[in-house]
Design a protein around this motif. Structure first.
Motif, PDB file in Angstrom:
ATOM      1  N   UNK A  98       0.986  -1.227  -0.044  1.00 16.58           N
ATOM      2  CA  UNK A  98       0.040   0.183   0.027  1.00 16.58           C
ATOM      3  C   UNK A  98       1.133   1.195   0.092  1.00 16.58           C
ATOM      4  N   UNK A  99       1.954   1.194   0.849  1.00 13.16           N
ATOM      5  CA  UNK A  99       2.936   2.432   0.683  1.00 13.16           C
ATOM      6  C   UNK A  99       3.536   2.628  -0.596  1.00 13.16           C
ATOM      7  N   UNK A 100       3.647   1.451  -1.573  1.00 12.31           N
ATOM      8  CA  UNK A 100       4.123   1.723  -2.746  1.00 12.31           C
ATOM      9  C   UNK A 100       2.792   2.497  -3.700  1.00 12.31           C
ATOM     10  N   UNK A 101       1.764   2.110  -3.278  1.00 15.20           N
ATOM     11  CA  UNK A 101       0.498   2.677  -4.165  1.00 15.20           C
ATOM     12  C   UNK A 101       0.564   4.165  -4.127  1.00 15.20           C
ATOM     13  N   UNK A 102       0.749   4.539  -2.655  1.00 15.81           N
ATOM     14  CA  UNK A 102       0.771   5.924  -2.375  1.00 15.81           C
ATOM     15  C   UNK A 102       2.218   6.653  -3.018  1.00 15.81           C
ATOM     16  N   UNK A 103       3.322   5.848  -2.945  1.00 15.92           N
ATOM     17  CA  UNK A 103       4.373   6.360  -3.636  1.00 15.92           C
ATOM     18  C   UNK A 103       4.256   6.878  -5.300  1.00 15.92           C
ATOM     19  N   UNK A 104       3.435   5.620  -5.775  1.00 13.44           N
ATOM     20  CA  UNK A 104       3.264   6.068  -7.342  1.00 13.44           C
ATOM     21  C   UNK A 104       2.392   7.226  -7.369  1.00 13.44           C
ATOM     22  N   UNK A 107       4.376  10.575  -4.956  1.00 14.22           N
ATOM     23  CA  UNK A 107       5.986  10.916  -5.200  1.00 14.22           C
ATOM     24  C   UNK A 107       6.351  10.796  -6.704  1.00 14.22           C
ATOM     25  N   UNK A 108       5.646   9.743  -7.374  1.00 11.98           N
ATOM     26  CA  UNK A 108       6.051   9.992  -8.901  1.00 11.98           C
ATOM     27  C   UNK A 108       5.194  10.357  -9.878  1.00 11.98           C
ATOM     28  N   UNK A 109       3.878  10.396  -9.640  1.00 12.72           N
ATOM     29  CA  UNK A 109       2.773  10.882 -10.368  1.00 12.72           C
ATOM     30  C   UNK A 109       2.765  12.427 -10.566  1.00 12.72           C
ATOM     31  N   UNK A 110       3.007  13.026  -9.229  1.00 10.30           N
ATOM     32  CA  UNK A 110       2.703  14.341  -9.113  1.00 10.30           C
ATOM     33  C   UNK A 110       3.515  15.097 -10.169  1.00 10.30           C
ATOM     34  N   UNK A 111       4.804  14.926 -10.218  1.00 10.48           N
ATOM     35  CA  UNK A 111       5.503  15.825 -11.066  1.00 10.48           C
ATOM     36  C   UNK A 111       5.296  15.179 -12.561  1.00 10.48           C
ATOM     37  N   UNK A 159       7.252  -9.680  -5.255  1.00 14.85           N
ATOM     38  CA  UNK A 159       6.078 -10.435  -5.679  1.00 14.85           C
ATOM     39  C   UNK A 159       5.458  -9.064  -6.179  1.00 14.85           C
ATOM     40  N   UNK A 160       4.656  -9.506  -7.493  1.00 16.19           N
ATOM     41  CA  UNK A 160       3.687  -8.279  -7.847  1.00 16.19           C
ATOM     42  C   UNK A 160       2.820  -8.052  -7.264  1.00 16.19           C
ATOM     43  N   UNK A 161       2.408  -6.845  -7.020  1.00 15.27           N
ATOM     44  CA  UNK A 161       1.391  -6.455  -6.062  1.00 15.27           C
ATOM     45  C   UNK A 161       0.539  -5.263  -6.426  1.00 15.27           C
ATOM     46  N   UNK A 162      -0.369  -4.704  -5.792  1.00 12.60           N
ATOM     47  CA  UNK A 162      -1.201  -3.493  -6.404  1.00 12.60           C
ATOM     48  C   UNK A 162      -0.181  -2.254  -6.207  1.00 12.60           C
ATOM     49  N   UNK A 163       0.841  -2.562  -5.409  1.00  8.42           N
ATOM     50  CA  UNK A 163       1.773  -1.347  -5.392  1.00  8.42           C
ATOM     51  C   UNK A 163       2.637  -1.239  -6.828  1.00  8.42           C
ATOM     52  N   UNK A 164       2.921  -2.446  -7.460  1.00  8.21           N
ATOM     53  CA  UNK A 164       3.538  -2.518  -8.793  1.00  8.21           C
ATOM     54  C   UNK A 164       2.466  -2.099  -9.851  1.00  8.21           C
ATOM     55  N   UNK A 165       1.252  -2.491  -9.523  1.00 11.84           N
ATOM     56  CA  UNK A 165       0.176  -1.958 -10.552  1.00 11.84           C
ATOM     57  C   UNK A 165       0.114  -0.586 -10.708  1.00 11.84           C
ATOM     58  N   UNK A 166      -0.209   0.161  -9.563  1.00 11.64           N
ATOM     59  CA  UNK A 166       0.064   1.784  -9.657  1.00 11.64           C
ATOM     60  C   UNK A 166       1.259   2.173 -10.275  1.00 11.64           C
ATOM     61  N   UNK A 167       2.276   1.837  -9.914  1.00  8.61           N
ATOM     62  CA  UNK A 167       3.530   2.313 -10.335  1.00  8.61           C
ATOM     63  C   UNK A 167       3.631   2.255 -11.786  1.00  8.61           C
TER      64      UNK A 167
END
Ligand code: GTB
Length: 216
Positions: A98-104, A107-111, A159-167
């Protein structure tokens, strides 16, 4: 219960899978949940019926019985929490994904969104050419950091997760700019996401909407 999502009746990306219904479709395909799609014009998105679902008048939304959601991140998290396959079983692993979903999306999508704004809303300004390199640098910084984290791994946490999906969904938005080509490891990461059968099904479904709209 079959959920209903909303998507563009005619996506400005011409079916390239860059609109945010794509990540929701992908999540639903990953967990094997069938879904229905209600297509909306830009006008319909701003009408009371849709504003009751999303106060900001945007797609995607998600309806399932009495529940109505908006915000693609929230929708993907809801799908991941209610079905097996997109979040690890252990609590700490789930929190990391879930942390990676937020990061995506933060942190990454905003710019990346700033680049869209610059290109489409500020392209005629006298300072546009001077500002553009700054905008690009703000995108590159988290991409360098993400590359370092990923190293030789296939996915962010093993392992692939919702974090990867969003990223992957977020990084895909960079394809038209060519910026992703500067980051071969991230390009390969995105390609691994695109190669997943669930991604392919979701992509084909949203492309079919555009194709049908173009021939009619
Ligand atoms: N934070 C929200 C979310 O994550 O769900 C943002 C939702 C959003 O911006 N939706 C856009 C929308 O409904 C579609 S995805 N826009 C209509 C409006 O504002 O009136 C953004 C998008 C649009 C087009 C492209 N493209 O052409 O490549 C890519 C992405």
């Amino acid at each position: 219960m079959i959920p209903t999502i909303t998507a563009f009746e005619r996506s400005p990306d011409r079916g390239r899978g860059l609109a945010r219904d794509m990540r929701v479709r992908w999540a639903l395909e990953e967990v094997g949940q069938p879904y229905e799609v209600r297509l909306l014009s830009f006008k319909a998105m701003k009408e009371p019926a849709h504003l009751a679902l999303n106060p900001f008048g945007k797609i995607p939304t998600y309806e399932e019985g009495d529940l109505a959601l908006f915000e693609s991140g929230s929708i993907v998290l809801h799908i991941a929490e209610r079905h097996a396959g997109l979040l690890p079983d252990d609590a700490n692993g789930r929190a990391r994904a879930i942390t990676w979903m937020f990061a995506a999306i933060n942190t990454v999508e905003s710019p990346i969104l700033d680049l869209t704004t610059a290109k489409f809303l500020e392209g005629d300004k006298s300072w546009y050419a001077e500002r553009l390199p700054l905008v690009m640098e703000r995108i590159r910084k988290p991409l360098h950091e993400l590359t370092a984290w990923l190293g030789e791994a296939d996915w962010l946490e093993g392992k692939f997760s919702a974090g990867d999906l969003m990223m992957v969904a977020v990084l895909l938005r960079l394809k038209p700019s060519g910026l992703l080509d500067e980051f071969p490891k991230l390009s390969a990461y995105v390609a691994r996401g695109e190669a997943r059968p669930a991604y392919q099904r979701a992509f084909a479904a949203q492309l079919a909407v555009f194709t049908a709209g173009s021939t009619g």
